[in-house]
Scaffold this motif. Structure first.
Motif, PDB file in Angstrom:
ATOM      1  N   TYR A  59       0.839  -1.205   0.000  1.00  0.00           N
ATOM      2  CA  TYR A  59       0.000   0.000   0.000  1.00  0.00           C
ATOM      3  C   TYR A  59       0.871   1.252   0.000  1.00  0.00           C
ATOM      4  O   TYR A  59       0.618   2.199  -0.768  1.00  0.00           O
ATOM      5  N   MET A  63       0.411   3.349  -3.578  1.00  0.00           N
ATOM      6  CA  MET A  63      -0.490   4.487  -3.649  1.00  0.00           C
ATOM      7  C   MET A  63       0.243   5.770  -4.046  1.00  0.00           C
ATOM      8  O   MET A  63       0.396   6.698  -3.252  1.00  0.00           O
ATOM      9  N   PRO A 136      -2.656   0.848 -14.464  1.00  0.00           N
ATOM     10  CA  PRO A 136      -3.595   1.194 -13.393  1.00  0.00           C
ATOM     11  C   PRO A 136      -3.207   0.460 -12.110  1.00  0.00           C
ATOM     12  O   PRO A 136      -2.423  -0.498 -12.132  1.00  0.00           O
ATOM     13  N   VAL A 137      -3.787   0.886 -11.007  1.00  0.00           N
ATOM     14  CA  VAL A 137      -3.452   0.296  -9.715  1.00  0.00           C
ATOM     15  C   VAL A 137      -3.676  -1.214  -9.687  1.00  0.00           C
ATOM     16  O   VAL A 137      -2.809  -1.957  -9.208  1.00  0.00           O
ATOM     17  N   PRO A 138      -4.804  -1.767 -10.173  1.00  0.00           N
ATOM     18  CA  PRO A 138      -4.992  -3.220 -10.094  1.00  0.00           C
ATOM     19  C   PRO A 138      -3.896  -4.015 -10.805  1.00  0.00           C
ATOM     20  O   PRO A 138      -3.413  -5.024 -10.273  1.00  0.00           O
ATOM     21  N   MET A 202      -6.335  -3.935  -2.338  1.00  0.00           N
ATOM     22  CA  MET A 202      -7.419  -3.555  -3.238  1.00  0.00           C
ATOM     23  C   MET A 202      -8.709  -3.225  -2.492  1.00  0.00           C
ATOM     24  O   MET A 202      -9.621  -2.625  -3.050  1.00  0.00           O
ATOM     25  N   THR A 204      -8.917  -1.006  -0.436  1.00  0.00           N
ATOM     26  CA  THR A 204      -8.924   0.455  -0.340  1.00  0.00           C
ATOM     27  C   THR A 204      -9.393   1.104  -1.634  1.00  0.00           C
ATOM     28  O   THR A 204      -9.525   2.327  -1.688  1.00  0.00           O
ATOM     29  N   GLN A 205      -9.618   0.277  -2.670  1.00  0.00           N
ATOM     30  CA  GLN A 205     -10.048   0.788  -3.964  1.00  0.00           C
ATOM     31  C   GLN A 205     -11.554   0.551  -4.145  1.00  0.00           C
ATOM     32  O   GLN A 205     -12.196  -0.096  -3.331  1.00  0.00           O
ATOM     33  N   ARG A 206     -12.096   1.069  -5.216  1.00  0.00           N
ATOM     34  CA  ARG A 206     -13.518   0.897  -5.480  1.00  0.00           C
ATOM     35  C   ARG A 206     -13.865  -0.541  -5.805  1.00  0.00           C
ATOM     36  O   ARG A 206     -14.902  -1.053  -5.404  1.00  0.00           O
ATOM     37  N   ARG A 207     -12.993  -1.213  -6.566  1.00  0.00           N
ATOM     38  CA  ARG A 207     -13.257  -2.585  -6.968  1.00  0.00           C
ATOM     39  C   ARG A 207     -12.685  -3.537  -5.918  1.00  0.00           C
ATOM     40  O   ARG A 207     -11.496  -3.766  -5.878  1.00  0.00           O
ATOM     41  N   LYS A 208     -13.533  -4.052  -5.077  1.00  0.00           N
ATOM     42  CA  LYS A 208     -13.074  -4.887  -3.975  1.00  0.00           C
ATOM     43  C   LYS A 208     -13.339  -6.372  -4.223  1.00  0.00           C
ATOM     44  O   LYS A 208     -12.492  -7.211  -4.015  1.00  0.00           O
TER      45      LYS A 208
END
Length: 525
Positions: A59, A63, A136-138, A202, A204-208
């Motif tokens: 993290y 981030m 992207p983050v994922p 993940m 902490t992201q929208r897609r959990k």
């Protein structure tokens, strides 16, 4: 008409992307997170904690970190991980090596700083690839960072002869991910550990849900694979007697105690017959020519009379300055056997170029061994073929796999002989037992362990401890052990399977980044 060039409004730079070093509290927090990983290994065994430690690290790096900031965070995390996981080396340097306490502490700190470079590489290289591929983050968290984490642990296992102790996968030999060991080995498990840790990030992201589903799927697959039979029984089981002499390290190489040591092991080795009687690393701490004339003859006579086979640790010389850390074998029909340690410990068993001054500060006997061949024949014991490895050698799973893969007659049983009295009453013994269990999982072979003060044990081909002598006491373990034949995928391919997995993950991330760029390019055109 005057055409004015349109300019984009100025945007304040993200403080995390300025390329500066993180704050001292941030570095300290990363080091503490790394150090807490100690509790995921034996004797504690809190393997889920490792997911949390890595998730915190990922993290902080993931981030929005710059490459420079990622390098510093990785270095701090790796430093904490290494110093906590290998702090017991201080005992060997100070209590038994005679190195002054400040110098011993400084040596451990320097080792931690060096080992931290590998975690720094994982963090820095991942962040650099993220920017270069516009990920992207994922994709960064679930593909690139786990792959580079695994590569960094693999590199730690061979750069400058390697020191892969406390690789993350070792914490999971009784966990669901252990099912991947016969396929991907300990480093491949490390990649999957990182995937599971990234799945927590993940949250902490929208897609959990997809990420959590991925972690659950990985764990479920590992659990399912743990029920696959990769090897099969061969021949008849053999009876073994594994000796634990419990000789104090400060007495082991002292002339005043030599006779007591020789008598203790002679009595233990001739107390009762067995198909295989195994004694620890340097159980006999002097060269054969320094022994009483009839000492080894006693074992030859006992072997002939009882049908027993012997394997025991002893230094063997090939010349005035050439000697090896060896395992000698004796059979009932006059058979003789020799295994020489191949992977030597820096500073303890060989002196790296330019560091003799450092070893001269300590009192380490027999400190400059010659190296044995990479592939050596096993020792036939009735229906079984027993392949020794000496102490630190069973940390290198790829080398044991190579021995099984390249030998004309692959071993059916593995035998580790060790002396961990160098490390006092520390976590080194349960950690080493955990490492041996991983070798059994990778190869599908039972591992016998004959040690000076622990852990003397029988481990089956699924990595389960069948019998164990309590640490720090003189005793003998008696057991029946079934040899196993056949090849796991890890024996066939070694670390290539894990590296192929990492390459696929990086390739998928690159392809995803490339496809992500195309729509933006098309719109501009």
């Amino acid at each position: 008409m005057i055409l004015r060039r349109r300019t984009r409004p100025a945007v304040a730079p993200d403080p995390a992307l300025r390329g500066t070093r993180p704050s001292l509290p941030g570095l300290a927090a990363a080091a503490i997170a790394g150090a807490l990983s100690l509790f995921s290994f034996e004797p504690f065994g809190w393997w889920p904690l490792q997911f949390l430690c890595l998730a915190y690290f990922f993290y902080q790096v993931g981030m929005g970190s710059s490459t420079r900031r990622a390098l510093w965070l990785g270095w701090a995390f790796g430093f904490g991980w290494s110093v906590a996981g290998m702090h017991w080396l201080y005992i060997a340097l100070n209590r038994f090596g005679g190195l002054a306490a400040p110098l011993s502490a400084a040596a451990i700190a320097l080792l931690g700083l060096y080992m931290g470079l590998f975690a720094a590489f994982a963090a820095g290289a991942s962040t650099w690839l993220r920017k270069r591929w516009s990920l992207p983050v994922p994709a960064f968290l679930l593909l690139v960072f786990p792959a580079m984490w695994g590569v960094s642990e693999w590199m730690r296992g061979w750069v400058f002869t390697g020191f892969p102790w406390a690789a993350s996968g070792y914490a999971h030999n009784t966990a669901p991910l252990a099912g991947f060991a016969p396929i991907l080995g300990v480093y491949g498990i490390g990649v999957l550990v990182a995937v599971c840790a990234s799945s927590l990030v993940m949250l902490t992201q929208r897609r959990k849900l997809p990420a959590l589903g991925l972690a659950a799927g990985v764990l479920a697959a590992g659990w399912d694979l743990s029920h696959v039979e990769w090897t099969h029984p061969v021949g008849q089981p053999i009876g073994v007697r594994l000796l634990q002499g419990n000789i104090r390290q400060d007495e082991k190489f002292a002339a005043a105690y030599l006779n007591e040591i020789l008598v203790r092991y002679r009595d233990m080795m001739t107390a009762a017959p067995a198909d295989l009687i195994a004694a620890p690393e340097t159980a006999i701490p002097v060269f054969p020519q320094q022994l009483p004339p009839d000492y080894l003859a006693t074992f030859n006579e006992y072997a002939k009379r009882t049908g027993s086979f012997y394997l025991f640790g002893i230094p063997l010389a090939d010349g005035p300055t050439a000697y090896a850390n060896s395992v000698a074998g004796i059979g009932p029909q006059g058979q003789s056997y020799r295994y020489d340690k191949h992977h030597l410990v820096p500073f303890g068993e060989f002196i790296p170029t330019g560091f003799r001054w450092f070893t001269n500060l300590m009192n380490i006997p027999l400190g400059d061994f010659t190296r044995g061949p990479a592939v050596q024949a096993p020792f036939p014991v009735k229906d079984q073929l027993v392949l020794p490895n000496i102490c630190y050698e069973d940390v290198f799973g790829e080398e044991i796999a190579q021995q099984l893969r390249d030998a004309p007659r692959p071993a059916t049983l593995l035998l580790n002989v060790s002396n961990l009295a160098w490390y006092g009453e520390s976590v080194a013994i349960p950690q080493h037992l955990q490492i041996s269990r991983m070798r059994s999982l990778e190869t599908g072979r039972p591992m016998l362990r004959a040690t000076n003060n622990g852990a003397t044990a029988v481990i089956d081909g699924r990595g389960r401890v069948q019998q164990l002598i309590p640490y720090y006491r003189q005793d003998v373990l008696t057991a029946k052990v079934q040899g196993m034949a056949g090849s796991t995928p890890y024996i066939r391919f070694g670390n290539w399977a894990f590296l192929a997995l990492g390459a696929l993950m990086l390739g998928a991330a690159w392809l995803g980044g490339t496809m992500r760029k195309r729509p933006a390019t098309s719109e501009e055109n």
